[in-house]
Write a protein that holds these residues in place. Sequence first.
Motif, PDB file in Angstrom:
ATOM      1  N   LEU A 175       0.748  -1.305  -0.044  1.00 19.98           N
ATOM      2  CA  LEU A 175       0.037  -0.135   0.054  1.00 19.98           C
ATOM      3  C   LEU A 175       0.705   1.181   0.133  1.00 19.98           C
TER       4      LEU A 175
ATOM      5  N   MET B  29       1.842   1.902  -3.543  1.00 18.60           N
ATOM      6  CA  MET B  29       0.874   2.316  -4.345  1.00 18.60           C
ATOM      7  C   MET B  29       0.534   3.504  -4.066  1.00 18.60           C
ATOM      8  N   LYS B  30       0.152   4.124  -2.796  1.00 19.73           N
ATOM      9  CA  LYS B  30      -0.088   5.460  -2.385  1.00 19.73           C
ATOM     10  C   LYS B  30       0.664   6.054  -1.520  1.00 19.73           C
TER      11      LYS B  30
ATOM     12  N   GLY C 185      -6.598   0.337  -1.849  1.00 15.53           N
ATOM     13  CA  GLY C 185      -5.558  -0.402  -2.211  1.00 15.53           C
ATOM     14  C   GLY C 185      -5.757  -1.952  -1.524  1.00 15.53           C
TER      15      GLY C 185
END
Length: 62
Positions: free
Chosen positions: A38, A41-42, A53
Motif C-alpha cells: 500500500l 501504491m499510494k 488498496g
Amino acid sequence: MERVAIETGRMTPWVARSLHALGVTIVCVDARQAHQSLKAMKGNKTDPHDAAGLAQLTRTGF
C-alpha cells in the motif's frame, strides 16, 4: 458481499469466523506485507486509500 479482504490483527479471527458463518469469502492479508504494498501504491496513508488498496490487492490475487 461476495468477498471481503481484511488485514491481520487482534480482531481478525473473530471477524473472519463471523463473516464465514454468513457465507462470505474472506481474503486475509498479512498487515506487514499489505503495508509495504500500500505504501508503494499510494503515498498518502488514509483509511479510504487503505480500503481501495486492499480491494485492488484482492482483485489482483495478492
